[in-house]
Every structure is written in structure tokens, then in C-alpha cells.
Design an enzyme around this catalytic site. Structure first.
Site, PDB file in Angstrom:
ATOM      1  N   LYS A 192       0.193   1.200  -2.850  1.00 35.22           N
ATOM      2  CA  LYS A 192       0.962  -0.036  -2.853  1.00 35.22           C
ATOM      3  C   LYS A 192       2.063   0.092  -1.807  1.00 35.22           C
ATOM      4  O   LYS A 192       2.900   0.996  -1.868  1.00 35.22           O
ATOM      5  CB  LYS A 192       1.569  -0.274  -4.237  1.00 35.22           C
ATOM      6  CG  LYS A 192       2.426  -1.528  -4.298  1.00 35.22           C
ATOM      7  CD  LYS A 192       2.871  -1.822  -5.708  1.00 35.22           C
ATOM      8  CE  LYS A 192       3.731  -3.070  -5.761  1.00 35.22           C
ATOM      9  NZ  LYS A 192       4.208  -3.346  -7.115  1.00 35.22           N
ATOM     10  N   LYS A 244      -2.897  -2.597  -2.115  1.00 39.65           N
ATOM     11  CA  LYS A 244      -2.089  -3.815  -2.173  1.00 39.65           C
ATOM     12  C   LYS A 244      -1.013  -3.772  -1.106  1.00 39.65           C
ATOM     13  O   LYS A 244      -0.353  -2.731  -1.007  1.00 39.65           O
ATOM     14  CB  LYS A 244      -1.457  -3.884  -3.561  1.00 39.65           C
ATOM     15  CG  LYS A 244      -0.526  -5.030  -3.781  1.00 39.65           C
ATOM     16  CD  LYS A 244      -0.003  -4.935  -5.171  1.00 39.65           C
ATOM     17  CE  LYS A 244       1.001  -6.039  -5.392  1.00 39.65           C
ATOM     18  NZ  LYS A 244       1.600  -5.941  -6.675  1.00 39.65           N
TER      19      LYS A 244
HETATM   20  C1  PBG Z   1       5.771  -5.148  -9.279  1.00 38.10           C
HETATM   21  C2  PBG Z   1       4.781  -6.043  -8.623  1.00 38.10           C
HETATM   22  C3  PBG Z   1       4.954  -6.775  -7.440  1.00 38.10           C
HETATM   23  C4  PBG Z   1       3.771  -7.460  -7.212  1.00 38.10           C
HETATM   24  C5  PBG Z   1       2.922  -7.156  -8.258  1.00 38.10           C
HETATM   25  N1  PBG Z   1       3.552  -6.256  -9.105  1.00 38.10           N
HETATM   26  C6  PBG Z   1       6.135  -6.972  -6.605  1.00 38.10           C
HETATM   27  C7  PBG Z   1       6.806  -5.832  -5.963  1.00 38.10           C
HETATM   28  O1  PBG Z   1       6.336  -4.703  -5.944  1.00 38.10           O
HETATM   29  O2  PBG Z   1       7.885  -6.089  -5.446  1.00 38.10           O
HETATM   30  C8  PBG Z   1       3.502  -8.353  -6.060  1.00 38.10           C
HETATM   31  C9  PBG Z   1       2.334  -9.274  -6.210  1.00 38.10           C
HETATM   32  C10 PBG Z   1       2.306 -10.371  -5.226  1.00 38.10           C
HETATM   33  O3  PBG Z   1       3.108 -10.432  -4.273  1.00 38.10           O
HETATM   34  O4  PBG Z   1       1.443 -11.246  -5.394  1.00 38.10           O
HETATM   35  N2  PBG Z   1       5.613  -5.137 -10.662  1.00 38.10           N
END
Ligand code: PBG
Length: 323
Positions: A192, A244
Site C-alpha cells: 500500500k 493499492k
Molecule cells: C485506510 C484506508 C485508506 C484507503 C483505504 N483504507 C486511506 C489511507 O490510507 O489514507 C483509501 C481508499 C481509497 O482511496 O479509495 N484505512
């Protein structure tokens, strides 16, 4: 001329016959947001077409996704009150656990609840902070372990580990096994990235974050590091690994697909969604074709599971689009 690649492109039938990558509704995961205290769904300004749900509208959205044939439902919740330790995350009657129960009553599809503290902390970080204001990895693991048990108790089939703390997969797996949840699967957000494409999501969950997540999420410049994260997560017990964002990281999806033998997922994130929606609303591109092409590219890169805000809509239109 001995080779004429165009020969296989001469008709729609031939093109369909030789097509390599396919997306079907069952590959798709629909992320949904629920907000504590809402009686009506509330549109999210930076994500046209996406809303924070009330209990009733969440139930309806889960039913709609199920009827459309979507493969899974992913839940995020926005609590009314936040605090330093994100205590709402481990409240058995907290908004996320309740949302899992509501969704459970409406669908037989896998429910994936998000195990992360960012929606529940007053500072908006994915973990708890130490006295010097840094995210305390190991104390956060204890919070994730409790949160995971609460969400598994509520009926979540899969837990999405999105916090990017070291050791989170092992900590959660151990807690689940010790509480008898041997069959609760773990979807590790293994790779991520610290991405600006999450911008609209922060709106969607009314994020309190001031600053960034670069001390725990990955540097967008790094590819090999993703393989290391993935390898660690699989060793710790991840059942599925996710990359992601998806569209800006298709090279990572392909490399991860080659590196492991567990299912690989990719998440077309909020910013990737909103870019297409904004451009289409401005008449700059053909919305449906761009959505198709985007999801197909993620499948072609090697993801068998695709989380996308378009899941239900795409699945509904699928019979007519699949030609
Ligand atoms: C954190 C989380 C995020 C997203 C999913 N889970 C945001 C982040 O890490 O700041 C982002 C998903 C998206 O942008 O569609 N729990």
C-alpha cells in the site's frame, strides 16, 4: 508477409475469441461507506455518485451489489466520536461492527471489514501515537488484534488489513486463532503506497489527518520493496495480498502476481475513480469505455480480485458489455 496479426481483429467474434483478460462481476469487490447517525445517505462531494450510507441505505446497497452478482463487499465506517486510541474501533457495538451485522443480514457474499484505526482516531493516523507523536507500531498491533476479533465476531468473513504496520498479519492471525476464528481470512494490503490518489477517500471518511502517512505506507518510487512486503505478509499468514492503488501501480500488480501463489487483489482507489468521473462529467472522455478499459487493465496485469467503486454498476451492465 507471413504474420498478419490484424487477421484476428477482423470481427467482434474473433476479437472476443482471442481475448486474454476478462473481468466478471464475481471478481469485483464493492467498497461501501457507512456513517454513524445518518438517516439519509450523504453524497461525498469529491466522489461523484458515491455516498456515505445510513443503515437503511447500506442495507439497500449491499442487496443491490449482491443482486448484480458482485463478488464481495468491503466496509468502511465513520464514527460520530473519535479519540486518541480510536476506541470506537474495538467497541462491539461500534459503527463498523454494526455495519458488518447489517450487511450480514442482507448478503451471502464475503464481507470484508477494514481493520485500521484511521477512521476512529482523533489525529487520523492508522495507529496509536507514542508520547513523542510518532505512530507506535507495536501498541497499534494490540489494537488491531482486538479490532479483528470484534469484527470477526460480528460476522466478517475476511478482514482487510490496511494499516501498514509491521507484523500486523501475524498479530491479527494469532488473535483470531486464539479466539476460535480459524476460518476468518486475511486480505493484506501488502503493498500500500503513500498515495495522493487517496485524497477523495479522506473526504469520504471525514479524515482528521493532518500530515501524511509516509512513515508507514510505501514510497511510490519503490517496486522491490513491495515484493518484500508481500513476502512478509504471506509468511505471516496472509490469505490474499492486495496492491493499492491499482491503475498507477500495474507494474507492481504484475510483479506480485509472479512472486506469490495466493490470490492477488488490486484496489482502484478513490482518486482513480474521481479522475474518470470528473473527466467524463466534463465531456472529455467516454465514461463506460474508460471504466471497462481501466478494470480490464487491472485484470490483465494479474489481479483476480478488483476493489472498485464501480463494482455494482459495472456488474449490472456486464451482460451487455461482455460482448
Ligand atoms: C485506510 C484506508 C485508506 C484507503 C483505504 N483504507 C486511506 C489511507 O490510507 O489514507 C483509501 C481508499 C481509497 O482511496 O479509495 N484505512
Amino acid at each position: 508477409m507471413t504474420e498478419r496479426p490484424r487477421r484476428l481483429r477482423t470481427s467482434a467474434g474473433l476479437r472476443r475469441l482471442v481475448r486474454e483478460a476478462h473481468v466478471t462481476p464475481s471478481d469485483l469487490v464493492q467498497p461501501l461507506f457507512v456513517r454513524e447517525g445518518l438517516v439519509e445517505p450523504r453524497p461525498i462531494a469529491t466522489m461523484p455518485g458515491v455516498s456515505q450510507h445510513s443503515e437503511a441505505s447500506l442495507r439497500a446497497a449491499v442487496r443491490a451489489a449482491t443482486e448484480a452478482g458482485v463478488g464481495g463487499i468491503m466496509l468502511f465506517a465513520v464514527p460520530e466520536v473519535r479519540d486518541e486510541d480510536g476506541s470506537g474501533a474495538t467497541d462491539p457495538l461500534g459503527i463498523l461492527a454494526q455495519a458488518v451485522r447489517w450487511a450480514r443480514e442482507e448478503t451471502d457474499r464475503p464481507i470484508i471489514a477494514d481493520v485500521c484505526l484511521d477512521e476512529f482516531t482523533s489525529h487520523g493516523h492508522c495507529g496509536v501515537l507514542s508520547a513523542d507523536g510518532r505512530v507506535d507500531n507495536d501498541r497499534t498491533l494490540e489494537r488491531y488484534a482486538s479490532m479483528a476479533v470484534v469484527l470477526a465476531d460480528a460476522g466478517s468473513d475476511v478482514l482487510g488489513l490496511s494499516g501498514m504496520m509491521d507484523g500486523q498479519v501475524r498479530a491479527v492471525r494469532t488473535a483470531l486463532d486464539e479466539s476460535g476464528h480459524h476460518d476468518t481470512a486475511l486480505l493484506a494490503y501488502a503493498a500500500k503506497y503513500a498515495s495522493a490518489f487517496y485524497g477523495p477517500f479522506r473526504d469520504a471518511v471525514e479524515s482528521a489527518l493532518d500530515g501524511d502517512r509516509r512513515t508507514y505506507q510505501q514510497d511510490p518510487a519503490n517496486g522491490r520493496e513491495a515484493l518484500r512486503e508481500v513476502r512478509l505478509d504471506v509468511a505471516e499468514g496472509a490469505d490474499i495480498v492486495m496492491v493499492k492503488p491499482a491503475l498507477a501501480y500495474l507494474d507492481i500488480v504484475a510483479r506480485v502476481r509472479d512472486a506469490v501463489d495466493v490470490p492477488v487483489a488490486a484496489y482502484v482507489v478513490s482518486g482513480e475513480y474521481s479522475m474518470v468521473e470528473a473527466a467524463a462529467a466534463a465531456g472529455m472522455l467516454d465514461r463506460e469505455r474508460v471504466i471497462d478499459e481501466s478494470l480490464t487493465s487491472v485484470a490483465r496485469a494479474g489481479a483476480g480480485i478488483i476493489a472498485t467503486y464501480w463494482a455494482t454498476e459495472w456488474a449490472l451492465a456486464w451482460p451487455s458489455r461482455s460482448s
